[in-house]
Write a protein that holds these residues in place. Structure first.
Motif, mmCIF file in Angstrom:
data_model
loop_
_atom_site.group_PDB
_atom_site.id
_atom_site.type_symbol
_atom_site.label_atom_id
_atom_site.label_comp_id
_atom_site.label_asym_id
_atom_site.label_seq_id
_atom_site.Cartn_x
_atom_site.Cartn_y
_atom_site.Cartn_z
ATOM 1 N N VAL A 145 -20.327 13.944 9.501
ATOM 2 C CA VAL A 145 -19.026 14.340 8.944
ATOM 3 C C VAL A 145 -17.966 13.994 9.982
ATOM 4 O O VAL A 145 -18.036 14.452 11.127
ATOM 5 N N SER A 146 -16.999 13.180 9.583
ATOM 6 C CA SER A 146 -15.935 12.791 10.507
ATOM 7 C C SER A 146 -15.027 13.983 10.810
ATOM 8 O O SER A 146 -14.728 14.791 9.920
ATOM 9 N N ALA A 147 -14.612 14.062 12.058
ATOM 10 C CA ALA A 147 -13.741 15.161 12.462
ATOM 11 C C ALA A 147 -12.315 14.904 11.987
ATOM 12 O O ALA A 147 -11.855 13.758 11.965
ATOM 13 N N PRO A 148 -11.592 15.957 11.626
ATOM 14 C CA PRO A 148 -10.173 15.783 11.301
ATOM 15 C C PRO A 148 -9.391 15.487 12.570
ATOM 16 O O PRO A 148 -9.873 15.739 13.682
ATOM 17 N N PRO A 149 -8.178 14.940 12.456
ATOM 18 C CA PRO A 149 -7.355 14.712 13.658
ATOM 19 C C PRO A 149 -7.135 16.010 14.420
ATOM 20 O O PRO A 149 -6.890 17.068 13.827
ATOM 21 N N ASN A 150 -7.257 15.925 15.736
ATOM 22 C CA ASN A 150 -7.062 17.113 16.572
ATOM 23 C C ASN A 150 -5.572 17.322 16.818
ATOM 24 O O ASN A 150 -4.968 16.658 17.654
ATOM 25 N N GLY B 109 -16.355 17.809 14.030
ATOM 26 C CA GLY B 109 -17.261 16.724 13.677
ATOM 27 C C GLY B 109 -18.706 17.186 13.637
ATOM 28 O O GLY B 109 -19.092 18.176 14.265
ATOM 29 N N ILE B 110 -19.523 16.446 12.884
ATOM 30 C CA ILE B 110 -20.960 16.725 12.782
ATOM 31 C C ILE B 110 -21.688 15.414 13.049
ATOM 32 O O ILE B 110 -21.362 14.381 12.446
ATOM 33 N N TYR B 111 -22.699 15.447 13.957
ATOM 34 C CA TYR B 111 -23.330 14.217 14.421
ATOM 35 C C TYR B 111 -24.850 14.367 14.441
ATOM 36 O O TYR B 111 -25.383 15.464 14.646
ATOM 37 N N THR B 112 -25.540 13.228 14.262
ATOM 38 C CA THR B 112 -26.983 13.145 14.427
ATOM 39 C C THR B 112 -27.298 12.039 15.424
ATOM 40 O O THR B 112 -26.782 10.921 15.289
ATOM 41 N N ILE B 113 -28.116 12.354 16.436
ATOM 42 C CA ILE B 113 -28.632 11.326 17.334
ATOM 43 C C ILE B 113 -30.022 10.971 16.841
ATOM 44 O O ILE B 113 -30.926 11.815 16.850
ATOM 45 N N VAL B 114 -30.178 9.740 16.372
ATOM 46 C CA VAL B 114 -31.435 9.312 15.772
ATOM 47 C C VAL B 114 -32.153 8.348 16.698
ATOM 48 O O VAL B 114 -31.551 7.419 17.241
ATOM 49 N N VAL B 115 -33.453 8.608 16.917
ATOM 50 C CA VAL B 115 -34.300 7.769 17.760
ATOM 51 C C VAL B 115 -35.259 7.028 16.857
ATOM 52 O O VAL B 115 -35.987 7.643 16.057
ATOM 53 N N ALA B 116 -35.274 5.701 16.966
ATOM 54 C CA ALA B 116 -36.106 4.871 16.096
ATOM 55 C C ALA B 116 -36.276 3.501 16.740
ATOM 56 O O ALA B 116 -35.556 3.164 17.696
ATOM 57 N N PRO B 117 -37.202 2.669 16.255
ATOM 58 C CA PRO B 117 -37.358 1.321 16.816
ATOM 59 C C PRO B 117 -36.164 0.428 16.483
ATOM 60 O O PRO B 117 -35.634 0.452 15.367
ATOM 61 N N TYR B 118 -35.763 -0.349 17.470
ATOM 62 C CA TYR B 118 -34.684 -1.329 17.324
ATOM 63 C C TYR B 118 -35.143 -2.630 17.979
ATOM 64 O O TYR B 118 -36.066 -2.655 18.792
ATOM 65 N N SER B 119 -34.411 -3.680 17.670
ATOM 66 C CA SER B 119 -34.660 -4.974 18.302
ATOM 67 C C SER B 119 -33.669 -5.163 19.441
ATOM 68 O O SER B 119 -32.471 -5.263 19.217
ATOM 69 N N PHE B 120 -34.180 -5.204 20.670
ATOM 70 C CA PHE B 120 -33.358 -5.374 21.863
ATOM 71 C C PHE B 120 -33.463 -6.812 22.379
ATOM 72 O O PHE B 120 -34.395 -7.543 22.046
ATOM 73 N N ASP B 121 -32.514 -7.186 23.223
ATOM 74 C CA ASP B 121 -32.594 -8.435 23.976
ATOM 75 C C ASP B 121 -33.187 -8.139 25.352
ATOM 76 O O ASP B 121 -33.083 -7.021 25.861
ATOM 77 N N TYR B 122 -33.796 -9.150 25.944
ATOM 78 C CA TYR B 122 -34.338 -8.988 27.292
ATOM 79 C C TYR B 122 -34.288 -10.311 28.024
ATOM 80 O O TYR B 122 -34.211 -11.387 27.408
ATOM 81 N N LEU B 123 -34.331 -10.254 29.339
ATOM 82 C CA LEU B 123 -34.279 -11.439 30.182
ATOM 83 C C LEU B 123 -35.701 -11.874 30.539
ATOM 84 O O LEU B 123 -36.451 -11.116 31.179
ATOM 85 N N VAL B 124 -36.051 -13.068 30.100
ATOM 86 C CA VAL B 124 -37.329 -13.644 30.501
ATOM 87 C C VAL B 124 -37.223 -14.131 31.943
ATOM 88 O O VAL B 124 -38.149 -13.996 32.750
ATOM 89 N N SER B 125 -36.087 -14.695 32.267
ATOM 90 C CA SER B 125 -35.802 -15.162 33.619
ATOM 91 C C SER B 125 -34.295 -15.145 33.804
ATOM 92 O O SER B 125 -33.547 -14.778 32.890
#
Length: 588
Positions: free
Chosen positions: A331-336, A296-312
């Protein structure tokens, strides 16, 4: 026989023979029937469209696609209060729900003769739309177009970023490739939170293992200007990668399977929970545990997202724009069908340094007592595992038929007479489990099970590898049951039916694990006071990961663990060999 009579037709001698032949011919014709396959075709689409080398990675919530002036989706804006707000009709190019999903491999037939495609993408009213972009397909240089959050939500954020995608397979077939892409940006608007302002997670980022140690120099301190690192290669397996800022703070994962893990505490980006009228923090930042497969081939991408948070404790809100990371499969890995992973663990008292050998190849040399080895990758099939002493003599050996895609630990332990013995234990690292539910269909008492997957697991399995305790029961503090998989464990006999205890409910509170001498009819039995109680903070790999950035150390960390009782009991046992509980973590 046929008779030839001058002036007459040639006829068979027997009319009966002719009649039989005609009957047989009609019979064969009647038996020939057209066979119809009436099985339903449940595929979403039966059109076979060849993919191009160009992909859209949708990180900005875009749902509507217009290609070369033709609308390909069925998206229409509806009020969020409309019960059908998220129901759309499938289309030819988006047959499931008529909307652009998280990624889209653009079909070749959409590109014009000159190899270009004019795309316009729209989101909802909050995110707006992208200006038209012209895409050119290039088979020699596959491209990803990362669509980002709208510019009015993050400072200096482009509408999209074009990144070349790697498609070359790893140089070693039992490895995978991974890289990091830094698209950080600062939110334009702050949020109101009683806990304080949202923290600043901009700047260079680094890829780290679960314990916070860097993965590689090539994936460390990747700046926004550099954007993307090289791909690196790692042995396939289960990892909990973390993304750290330049000063070592953790960036939250943005694609959690559980809604609870999408909640962040704004000042620390850690997971929060509303409990008993107050907000309780776990002091953990979400990062998924994922099995990265060979090839398999992977990318970890860091970027702004919309999160939830607790006001109370009573109110939860969305819209906290913060930098987070996602794992994108390039690229998806073939079955192992080839490889399995195996490690050794030396829990044989008095053994000194032990070496493990797999099919004649050394896995580890001089492994100290009470320690596990790292993993090795091996080809499936008949396998001989051996443990050798410091002089090279075989202490114990066993042969197994081992399967691809599996994860094993070979434990060297003492049998009841003190002799060396090997037991092989299968570790479940996939995160797949069955969840019980009910359905009103009148069958099976309404009880049904469905398969679900976890990506932030707190899985514990227990083993008794002490020759001096015939029956052992593990409990939580004050004898609180830890489940049937921890009851009356006999030396060297692992539980194989539902062996893991999923103690996520203890995530927010410290706890203890205790050992009891039990019996088949006495549970939990007598507390083994001579065996030190195991505290939950022992599941934290490196306290420095939190202390170095002035954060509270959590009660535990996620992962897949084995807790094993090893050693001997009694007055004459050397201190180094006295019975104790050890922890072996199976994901990295």
């Amino acid at each position: 026989m046929i008779t030839n009579i001058p002036g007459r037709l040639l006829v068979p001698r027997s009319f009966a023979q002719t009649l039989c032949l005609l009957v047989l011919m009609v019979g064969f014709t009647a038996c020939k029937k057209e066979i119809n396959d009436n099985r339903p075709d449940n595929r979403v689409t039966t059109v076979n469209r060849a993919p191009s080398a160009t992909r859209i990675v949708n990180m900005g919530g875009y749902v509507d696609v217009v290609a070369n002036g033709e609308k390909l989706t069925s998206y229409v804006y509806r009020s969020p209060n409309d019960p059908d707000a998220f129901k759309y009709t499938g289309t030819a190019y988006f047959p499931e729900d008529g909307r652009l999903g998280s990624s889209w491999q653009i079909p070749q037939d959409l590109f014009r003769k000159d190899g270009t495609l004019l795309l316009k993408l729209d989101a909802d009213r909050a995110n707006g739309s992208l200006p038209e972009l012209t895409i050119k397909d290039d088979y020699q240089h596959p491209k990803d177009y990362y669509l980002l959050l709208s510019q009015h939500l993050a400072e200096g954020q482009p509408d999209y970023v074009e990144i070349e995608r790697g498609v070359t397979q790893p140089s070693r077939p039992d490895h995978f490739k991974i890289r990091i892409l830094n698209l950080c940006a600062k939110p334009k608007e702050d949020i109101i939170s009683p806990r304080g302002q949202i923290e600043d997670l901009t700047g260079p980022v680094s890829l780290a293992y679960a314990d916070g140690l860097p993965v590689s120099d090539k994936t460390t301190n990747i700046s926004v200007a550099q954007r993307v690192s090289e791909y690196i290669e790692l042995p396939y397996g289960a990892y909990q990668f973390k993304v750290l800022t330049a000063d070592g703070r953790q960036i939250p994962g943005a694609a959690a399977l559980s809604p609870d893990n999408r909640l962040i505490d704004p000042p620390t980006s850690s997971i929060g929970l509303a409990s008993n009228g107050e907000v309780v923090l776990s002091d953990l930042t979400f990062a998924p545990v994922i099995s990265y497969q060979a090839g398999g081939i992977y990318t970890i991408v860091v970027a702004p997202y919309s999160f939830d948070y607790l006001v109370s404790a009573q109110e939860q809100r969305g819209g906290a724009i913060q930098n987070g990371f996602r794992v994108i499969t390039d690229v998806s890995a073939p079955p192992n069908t080839t490889y399995f992973r195996l490690q050794g663990c030396n829990v044989l008292p008095g053994s000194g340094g032990v070496s493990f050998r797999v099919n004649g190849n050394v896995l580890v040399r001089q492994l100290a007592y009470g320690q596990p080895s790292s993993y090795g990758n091996y080809v499936q099939g008949n396998t001989r595992v051996e443990a050798l002493n410091a002089a090279g003599a075989v202490l114990a050996a066993a042969e197994y038929t081992l399967r691809p895609g599996q994860n094993y630990t070979a434990w060297l332990y003492p049998d009841v007479q003190g002799g060396a013995k090997l037991v092989l234990v299968v570790n479940e690292l996939s995160g797949q489990l069955y969840s019980a539910g009910t359905v009103n269909n009148g069958s099976n008492g309404g009880l049904v099970f469905k398969q679900v997957r976890e990506d932030f697991m707190f899985d514990r399995r227990f083993l008794n590898l002490s020759q001096d305790i015939p029956y052992l029961t593990f409990t939580f503090g004050n004898g609180l049951s830890a489940g049937t998989a921890a009851v009356n464990l006999q030396p060297g006999i692992p539980v194989t039916t539902s062996p893991y205890i999923h103690n996520n409910t203890l995530l927010y509170h410290p706890y203890e694990i205790m050992a009891y001498r039990s019996a088949p009819d006495v549970v939990p039995g007598a507390w083994a006071k001579d065996i030190t109680v195991l505290n939950s903070d022992r599941f934290v790999a490196r306290r420095e990961l939190y202390e170095a950035v002035h954060r509270a150390v959590p009660t535990q960390e996620p992962g897949i663990f084995t807790i094993a009782l090893i050693g001997r009991t009694g007055k004459d046992v050397p201190a180094a060999e006295k019975a104790k509980m050890i922890i072996v973590k199976h994901n990295r």
